[in-house]
Design a protein around this motif. Structure first.
Motif, mmCIF file in Angstrom:
data_model
loop_
_atom_site.group_PDB
_atom_site.id
_atom_site.type_symbol
_atom_site.label_atom_id
_atom_site.label_comp_id
_atom_site.label_asym_id
_atom_site.label_seq_id
_atom_site.Cartn_x
_atom_site.Cartn_y
_atom_site.Cartn_z
ATOM 1 N N ARG A 160 0.820 -1.191 0.000
ATOM 2 C CA ARG A 160 0.000 0.000 0.000
ATOM 3 C C ARG A 160 0.867 1.260 0.000
ATOM 4 N N ASP A 165 -0.381 -1.974 -4.998
ATOM 5 C CA ASP A 165 -1.689 -2.614 -5.150
ATOM 6 C C ASP A 165 -2.489 -2.032 -6.318
ATOM 7 N N ASN B 62 -11.070 -5.163 -0.170
ATOM 8 C CA ASN B 62 -9.974 -4.364 -0.736
ATOM 9 C C ASN B 62 -10.451 -2.987 -1.191
#
Lengths: 230, 101
Positions: A160, A165, B62
């Motif tokens: 992150r 991601d 997510n």
């Protein structure tokens, strides 16, 4: 019909080029998989072997998750269901692969989400060399990433922090836009798939949700049927 | 431990069969127009699915709004005909910047 639109070299090179971007995303995901597997009681060596011989992100996560609850058979079942999307993908690639049944079966092993999509030509054909090239770059990245994750178990927060991601979604987005630029009539199909995916992801495992997205392709068959009736 | 090894072997075999059976059996057979139209549309369908499922994750765990500006920037870069890797790099840089704010 141009079954081999590319020259041998340009096809491989295009595959390597797109493969590098996908490999960075695969590497980052593999590091987190390696760490995840070891944390869930898998020996590091077996996690690495699993990545090398199965090369299938979400199915591997599913197997490890299920196994940590004691359900190896259920884990295999979930992984098999998640990877079932490879059946239509490989089948759709069949006519663009070369050789007899055995060679085709081996060439089909290059079918991996990102590579398969990147290898689609605008005219509906598939550039097999591009697919091979892209997969060839991603496989070592996936295996090496797993090894690093399994042996050093770094914090997954780094994905992150470094924006890793977003690599896969960004790649999928760019490839999707490319595909739609070539074939704008598929826009409704893409929208339907996105809708199905959003709803299905909430209640089903990711791989199954993905398999359901394929259903939106049925729209194309319906449209063709209507077209032929007129 | 033996069970884990067997599970890995099983998954490897399943994958091999999945990816090999279509190409081996179908060869260069042509399909009916309706089936062919569906196969042609599969990449777009699966790609849109991959994008959404990847972004949201299982049970939407997510889901993260900070990736939206990055993806939008990638879209703009694509529209300006930047190469694929460039678009992805822009998405990463913008996402990091948004998260630092």
């Amino acid at each position: 019909m141009p079954s081999d639109a590319s020259t041998p070299l340009s096809g491989w090179r295009a595959g390597f080029r797109v493969g590098i971007g996908l490999a960075i995303g695969a590497f980052a995901l593999a590091v987190s998989f390696g760490a995840f597997a070891v944390t869930n009681g898998w020996p590091a060596w077996l996690a690495i072997v699993m990545s090398a011989v199965t090369f299938s992100g979400s199915a591997q996560f599913a197997l490890v998750t299920a196994a940590s609850g004691g359900g190896l058979v259920a884990g295999i079942g979930a992984a098999a269901l998640i990877n079932a999307r490879f059946i239509p993908m490989a089948a759709a690639s069949a006519r663009w692969l070369h050789g007899g049944p055995v060679r085709r079966a081996f060439e089909g092993q290059a079918v991996v989400d990102g590579s398969w999509v990147a290898a689609q030509n605008g005219d509906g054909s598939l550039d097999r060399r591009k697919m091979f090239g892209a997969t060839l770059v991603q496989w070592p990245a996936w295996t090496l990433g797993t090894a690093i994750g399994a042996l050093f178990a770094p914090s997954t927060a780094f994905m992150r922090d470094f924006g890793l991601d977003v690599i896969f979604p960004a790649f999928f987005l760019v490839l999707l836009l490319d595909a739609l630029r070539a074939r704008p009539r598929f826009v409704p199909i893409a929208l339907a798939a996105a809708g199905i995916g959003a709803v299905a992801a909430f209640v089903l495992p990711s791989g199954v949700a993905l398999l359901l997205c394929a259903l939106s392709a049925v729209l194309a068959a319906v449209r063709t049927a209507k077209g032929s009736e007129r | 431990m033996t069970g884990m090894v067997l599970a890995v072997v099983a998954l490897a075999l399943i994958n091999f069969v999945y990816k090999g059976v279509g190409p081996a059996v179908l060869g260069d057979r042509r399909f009916a127009p309706r089936v062919q139209a569906m196969i042609d549309a599969l990449p777009v369908a699966l790609l849109a699915g991959l994008l959404v499922v990847n972004l949201l994750g299982e049970r939407w765990q997510n889901a993260d709004v900070t990736v939206v500006p990055g993806l939008a920037a990638a879209g703009v870069a694509w529209w300006a005909r930047m190469p694929q890797l460039g678009c992805v790099a822009i998405a990463v840089v913008v996402t990091i910047a948004v998260r630092l704010l």
